[in-house]
Design a protein around this motif. Structure first.
Motif, PDB file in Angstrom:
ATOM      1  N   LYS A 171      47.750  51.464  -0.004  1.00 18.38           N
ATOM      2  CA  LYS A 171      48.783  51.623  -1.026  1.00 18.38           C
ATOM      3  C   LYS A 171      49.320  53.034  -0.900  1.00 18.38           C
ATOM      4  O   LYS A 171      48.555  53.972  -0.680  1.00 18.38           O
ATOM      5  N   VAL A 172      50.634  53.170  -1.017  1.00 18.57           N
ATOM      6  CA  VAL A 172      51.209  54.515  -0.995  1.00 18.57           C
ATOM      7  C   VAL A 172      52.029  54.742  -2.255  1.00 18.57           C
ATOM      8  O   VAL A 172      52.512  53.797  -2.878  1.00 18.57           O
ATOM      9  N   GLN A 173      52.156  56.019  -2.631  1.00 14.42           N
ATOM     10  CA  GLN A 173      52.958  56.348  -3.812  1.00 14.42           C
ATOM     11  C   GLN A 173      54.257  56.985  -3.354  1.00 14.42           C
ATOM     12  O   GLN A 173      54.243  57.931  -2.555  1.00 14.42           O
ATOM     13  N   ASP A 216      58.094  58.349  -4.722  1.00 14.63           N
ATOM     14  CA  ASP A 216      58.977  58.695  -5.838  1.00 14.63           C
ATOM     15  C   ASP A 216      60.350  58.066  -5.565  1.00 14.63           C
ATOM     16  O   ASP A 216      61.088  58.526  -4.702  1.00 14.63           O
ATOM     17  N   VAL A 227      57.711  57.125  -9.987  1.00 16.85           N
ATOM     18  CA  VAL A 227      56.695  57.076  -8.936  1.00 16.85           C
ATOM     19  C   VAL A 227      56.137  55.658  -8.850  1.00 16.85           C
ATOM     20  O   VAL A 227      55.605  55.124  -9.821  1.00 16.85           O
ATOM     21  N   LYS A 228      56.305  55.028  -7.684  1.00 16.34           N
ATOM     22  CA  LYS A 228      55.862  53.641  -7.523  1.00 16.34           C
ATOM     23  C   LYS A 228      54.686  53.555  -6.556  1.00 16.34           C
ATOM     24  O   LYS A 228      54.648  54.270  -5.564  1.00 16.34           O
ATOM     25  N   THR A 229      53.749  52.666  -6.875  1.00 18.78           N
ATOM     26  CA  THR A 229      52.635  52.408  -5.969  1.00 18.78           C
ATOM     27  C   THR A 229      52.995  51.168  -5.153  1.00 18.78           C
ATOM     28  O   THR A 229      53.231  50.099  -5.714  1.00 18.78           O
ATOM     29  N   LEU A 230      53.063  51.346  -3.828  1.00 13.53           N
ATOM     30  CA  LEU A 230      53.597  50.276  -2.986  1.00 13.53           C
ATOM     31  C   LEU A 230      52.672  49.883  -1.841  1.00 13.53           C
ATOM     32  O   LEU A 230      51.891  50.703  -1.345  1.00 13.53           O
ATOM     33  N   SER A 231      52.783  48.629  -1.419  1.00 12.53           N
ATOM     34  CA  SER A 231      52.088  48.173  -0.210  1.00 12.53           C
ATOM     35  C   SER A 231      52.884  48.667   1.001  1.00 12.53           C
ATOM     36  O   SER A 231      54.012  49.150   0.852  1.00 12.53           O
ATOM     37  N   GLN A 262      56.191  46.838   1.197  1.00  8.38           N
ATOM     38  CA  GLN A 262      57.156  47.296   0.183  1.00  8.38           C
ATOM     39  C   GLN A 262      57.720  48.669   0.549  1.00  8.38           C
ATOM     40  O   GLN A 262      58.909  48.919   0.381  1.00  8.38           O
ATOM     41  N   ALA A 263      56.849  49.549   1.048  1.00  7.63           N
ATOM     42  CA  ALA A 263      57.322  50.877   1.442  1.00  7.63           C
ATOM     43  C   ALA A 263      58.287  50.769   2.624  1.00  7.63           C
ATOM     44  O   ALA A 263      59.305  51.462   2.671  1.00  7.63           O
ATOM     45  N   ALA A 322      55.239  59.118   3.406  1.00  8.32           N
ATOM     46  CA  ALA A 322      54.039  58.631   2.718  1.00  8.32           C
ATOM     47  C   ALA A 322      53.246  57.717   3.652  1.00  8.32           C
ATOM     48  O   ALA A 322      52.010  57.781   3.705  1.00  8.32           O
TER      49      ALA A 322
END
Ligand SMILES: [Zn+2]
Length: 598
Positions: A183-185, A187, A192-196, A199-200, A218
């Motif tokens: 998971k990456v964060q 902005d 701030v989103k936590t994404l797979s 998704q990133a 990220a």
């Protein structure tokens, strides 16, 4: 207002009323093991062929294999539709597991049958292929025999397969776990989103350059932290593959992928050679695009940056009419087939909850029908996807008169009909674009596909070949993997790249697929092969459709070299063939440059 003429939800009840709850469907699946048992009995009673007199017995086995295959893929097709249209359909998932277990019991039987053919004397084998019963299967039977000959003994190969469950395929599965766990964060404009990872990656086309770059950084950061896990996985997966090849006496790591794709090394070399010589226009395009978005050079994270604000849309009914109209210009059979698919509910397009993402086309051989799955929200790329999947369905339709055992085409030709259909529609969309911005956006989309096939896929191919060469000598460190990837990207993008993506080897799942080695060059092959068919179609006009169908019917019964020679009168082991397709892509770049340069 558009009238609803074509259903947007597919008809599955025509196969088994009630879907996964259907008793009829359950007993259909339950009837398959008996068919496999009877195939096993027939094969067990078969002796090694001694003369052409044995042809009818072998033909009988082929018919039984066909029958089992038809039932398994019919049920499998229905199940993939049921699980895709409703990811919460647990009953369908259970049936899928059951069918998988049933179908796994066929491979030892088929192996045994292949072995009988392999052990037959060369003269006997030749005589068998000349009989009226077996002549139609000459290509695949010869292929079975050759493949078995290149491998080790049946016992040794069985041991390799058995060890591969834990020692090979599980590395591929471990990769899926590793990547799924990340998971990456990022902005995203203040939030701030936590994404797979997926998704990133999707942020690569975000209109805000900072978001694109932050998402990329990220990902690079997290892959740097975890690089040792990925390097170990790739090294052992590759090590298993190389050890297997070594035991079989295969020196060239491309032997297996080339064999699977029924193509020669010369063909592959000619294709990459022609591409390498013609990269300048695409490199120029990338720098031009970078300039359009205010950058000096193209960085990895800016590839998908939008160049215009165009957001043309087309509702489903209009999209269907558009596709029908464009297909009609190519050929009456394609048009009539597509109309039937639209009218008879072969397509699941509705935008609703619980559907799985993506698109596919699957066949129900016993009904001689296909089903297309996608979620249509009205973008122009949805229209292309729909045309693409209809192309796959048309390929199956064209193959109806062909025996099922002669329909098993490889990955490099699998995308021929789909890319062809997509090309008809995307070309027309560019031509009929109503505004300059829309035209630029559509054209850019088309060129990006060429860039992906000629540069991105080429980088993967260069990396993978070089990695395997180094792996033969020992473990390859993560530092070295990064270097190899960076070098491959610089070379494949012909000097047009600013910032590269060194950890691409960790982020791209395709390097970890154990079912199909070298999951890269067949894509580029399919793209260029279908482009040249498209060029021929334009040249020859209405009369070409018949030839096109004849080509599709031969996609699984000859090498790609023979296929191109027979149907296109082209020698694909020569660079000139590939250059013709590339020339069409260069024209797109020229048009784009003209439109976007004042
Ligand atoms: Zn496809």
């Amino acid at each position: 207002m558009t009238t609803v003429k074509y259903p947007e939800v597919w008809d599955l009840d025509v196969f088994f009323k009630g879907g996964s709850e259907s008793e009829e469907f359950k007993s259909f699946i339950d009837s398959i093991p008996a068919k496999i048992d009877s195939l096993r009995e027939t094969v067990d009673s078969l002796e090694q062929p001694k003369s052409a007199q044995d042809a009818p017995k072998i033909a009988d086995v082929l018919e039984q294999i066909k029958d089992v295959m038809a039932h398994v893929s019919h049920a499998g097709g229905v199940l993939s539709c049921l699980t895709a249209q409703d990811t919460t359909d647990r009953e369908a998932l259970l049936l899928q597991g059951k069918l998988g277990a049933i179908s796994a019991t066929t491979s030892p039987v088929i192996q045994k049958f292949h072995k009988l053919l392999t052990n037959a004397d060369a003269e006997v084998f030749e005589a068998l292929l000349n009989t009226k019963e077996l002549a139609p299967f000459a290509f695949i039977m010869t292929e079975w025999r050759e493949q078995a000959r290149l491998k080790l003994s049946q016992e040794e190969e069985a041991l390799i397969s058995a060890l591969g469950v834990d020692g090979y395929h599980s590395w591929g599965q471990l990769y899926n776990m590793l990547i799924g766990d990340i998971k990456v964060q990022v902005d995203v404009e203040g939030e701030v989103k936590t994404l797979s990872v997926g998704q990133a990656n999707n942020l690569s086309s975000h209109k805000n350059p900072k978001v694109r770059k932050d998402a990329f950084n990220a990902l690079e950061k997290v892959f740097t932290e975890k690089e040792e896990f990925f390097a170990k996985t790739l090294n052992h997966l590759g090590g298993y593959r190389l050890a297997t090849y070594k035991a079989r006496g295969w020196d060239n790591v491309l032997q297996e992928p080339l064999q699977i794709n029924r193509m020669k090394q010369e063909t592959l070399d000619a294709m990459w050679g022609a591409i390498t010589e013609n990269k300048a226009p695409f490199a120029k395009f990338l720098t031009h695009k970078a300039n359009m978005i205010g950058k000096e050079e193209m960085h990895w994270y800016d590839f998908d940056a939008p160049v215009t604000a165009s957001t043309a849309t087309m509702p489903y009914q209009e999209g269907a009419e558009f596709i029908l109209k464009q297909f009609g210009k190519f050929g009456k059979e394609l048009e009539a087939f597509t109309l039937k698919a639209f009218e008879d509910g072969w397509i699941e397009a509705e935008d609703r909850d619980n559907k799985r993402p993506g698109g596919f086309c699957t066949g129900m051989p016993l009904a001689e029908q296909s089903r297309i799955f996608m979620t249509y929200s009205g973008t122009m790329s949805n229209v292309s996807t729909l045309a693409h999947e209809l192309g796959h369905a048309f390929h199956s339709y064209a193959l109806r008169p062909v025996h099922m055992l002669n329909r098993r085409y490889a990955m490099n030709v699998a995308e021929t009909a789909s890319t062809f259909a997509e090309m008809i529609v995307s070309d027309a969309a560019v031509q009929e674009a109503t505004s300059r911005d829309e035209k630029i956006a559509l054209l850019e989309d088309k060129i990006q596909r060429s860039v992906a096939f000629f540069m991105n896929i080429h980088a993967r191919f260069l990396f993978e070949t070089r990695f395997y060469e180094e792996r033969k000598k020992g473990l390859v460190s993560s530092k070295r993997l990064n270097e190899l990837m960076e070098e491959a990207q610089r070379e494949a993008y012909a000097g047009a790249l600013g910032d590269t993506h060194p950890h691409f080897w960790a982020s791209k799942m395709h390097f970890y697929i154990t079912g199909v080695p070298f999951y890269n060059f067949p894509y580029t092959f399919g793209y260029l092969f279908s482009l040249s068919i498209y060029a021929k179609a334009k040249e020859e006009g209405a009369g070409f459709e018949e030839k096109y169908i004849a080509l599709l019917q031969d996609t699984a019964v000859m090498t790609v070299e023979d296929l191109a020679m027979k149907h296109l009168n082209e020698d694909i082991t020569k660079r000139e063939f590939w250059e013709k397709g590339i020339a069409l892509c260069i024209k797109d770049v020229e048009e784009f440059m003209e439109l976007t340069t004042k």
